[in-house]
Design a protein around this motif. Structure first.
Motif, PDB file in Angstrom:
ATOM      1  N   THR A  32       5.553  -4.808  -1.364  1.00 61.11           N
ATOM      2  CA  THR A  32       5.273  -6.180  -1.536  1.00 61.11           C
ATOM      3  C   THR A  32       5.517  -6.669  -2.918  1.00 61.11           C
ATOM      4  N   THR A  37       1.110 -10.926  -1.997  1.00 61.67           N
ATOM      5  CA  THR A  37       0.204  -9.806  -1.818  1.00 61.67           C
ATOM      6  C   THR A  37      -1.173 -10.337  -1.275  1.00 61.67           C
ATOM      7  N   ASN A  41      -3.194  -8.066   1.218  1.00 65.59           N
ATOM      8  CA  ASN A  41      -4.333  -7.580   0.886  1.00 65.59           C
ATOM      9  C   ASN A  41      -5.649  -7.889   1.844  1.00 65.59           C
ATOM     10  N   THR A  57       0.637   1.051  -0.539  1.00 64.63           N
ATOM     11  CA  THR A  57       0.853  -0.196  -0.962  1.00 64.63           C
ATOM     12  C   THR A  57       1.621   0.050  -2.410  1.00 64.63           C
ATOM     13  N   LEU A  59       3.403  -2.277  -5.463  1.00 61.75           N
ATOM     14  CA  LEU A  59       3.843  -3.456  -5.865  1.00 61.75           C
ATOM     15  C   LEU A  59       4.980  -3.401  -6.938  1.00 61.75           C
TER      16      LEU A  59
END
Length: 258
Positions: A32, A37, A41, A57, A59
């Motif tokens: 993501t 984000t 989250n 996850t 990033l």
């Protein structure tokens, strides 16, 4: 069957059901980008708890030269079950054949905002003239290496006819949130999508830039080819786009898809 044997059989059945639940739990790999984000989250852990799954996850920006960028990760062979990124960058992956056809899901729209160092005076940016004057008056300006920063560097300055004055003091920030370099005092004024500015401490959020000059970025999700858990991925994307989670989406600075 006596009471002991009944209780023993029941215990075996419960243990078996627990084992089945463990076997069915999956680790869903989600790549993501920054703009979505904060919402992810909040919502991701809820989905994982409800579905007895876990989320791994990863990033990275939606575009750019950094090796952490989602397209570059996929090009290197990194695997993911879900990608969440800027819509037009996702469209390029679809054209390249890296995404399962028909799996794109629209998630949210994002607008550009600005921050100054915490405690600094808040300049005005909500009209064209005010935004132009604020940019010209700033000692230094920072913007991201993703969709909002590309727009600012290649279009916004030109539209305001201040490109020559701004480019020497304006800088694209790679990999990290723009607000972090404003919080440290390295830059006076920072621009990025609102949802990426709000979570960063040490800055004061000014607001969104003037609407006539606004660039709206669509965030969308999809399932890459060779995803290991495509059914779980479809469920996650459907949940993130569902009506019931829109208050959480909006609380992070994003706008619901019309």
């Amino acid at each position: 069957m006596n009471t002991f044997m009944k209780n023993f059989a029941a215990a075996i059945l419960v243990a078996g059901l627990g084992l089945v639940g463990t076997i069915q739990a999956e680790e869903i790999k989600v790549m993501t980008s920054g703009g979505f984000t904060a919402a992810y989250n909040i919502l991701g852990p809820r989905f994982a708890a409800e579905h007895n799954d876990t989320l791994k996850t990863i990033l990275g920006p939606s575009m750019g030269k950094a090796p952490e960028a989602i397209p570059n990760r996929l090009a290197k062979g990194e695997k993911a079950d879900v990608v969440i990124m800027v819509g037009y960058a996702l469209a390029e992956l679809i054209e390249q054949g890296q995404i399962e056809p028909g799996t794109r899901v629209e998630l949210a729209d994002s607008r550009i905002g600005a921050v100054v160092h915490a405690g600094a005076a808040k300049p005005r940016i909500d009209s064209i003239d005010e935004l132009k004057q604020t940019l010209l008056s700033a000692d230094s300006v920072a913007y991201s290496d993703s969709a909002s920063g590309v727009y600012i560097q290649t279009q916004l300055f030109k539209r305001l006819d201040i490109e020559d004055q701004l480019l020497p003091k304006a800088h694209m920030i790679e990999k990290i949130p723009v607000a972090t370099v404003v919080a440290t005092g390295n830059y006076q004024l920072g621009f990025q999508q609102v949802s990426e500015l709000l979570p960063v401490p040490g800055v004061t959020y000014i607001g969104k830039i003037a609407e006539p000059l606004q660039s709206v970025t669509r965030f969308a999700g999809a399932i890459p080819k060779e995803a290991e858990h495509s059914e779980e991925a479809k469920s996650l994307l459907a949940y993130l786009a569902s009506k019931e989670v829109q208050p959480e989406i909006q609380s992070t600075g994003l706008d619901s898809v019309p």
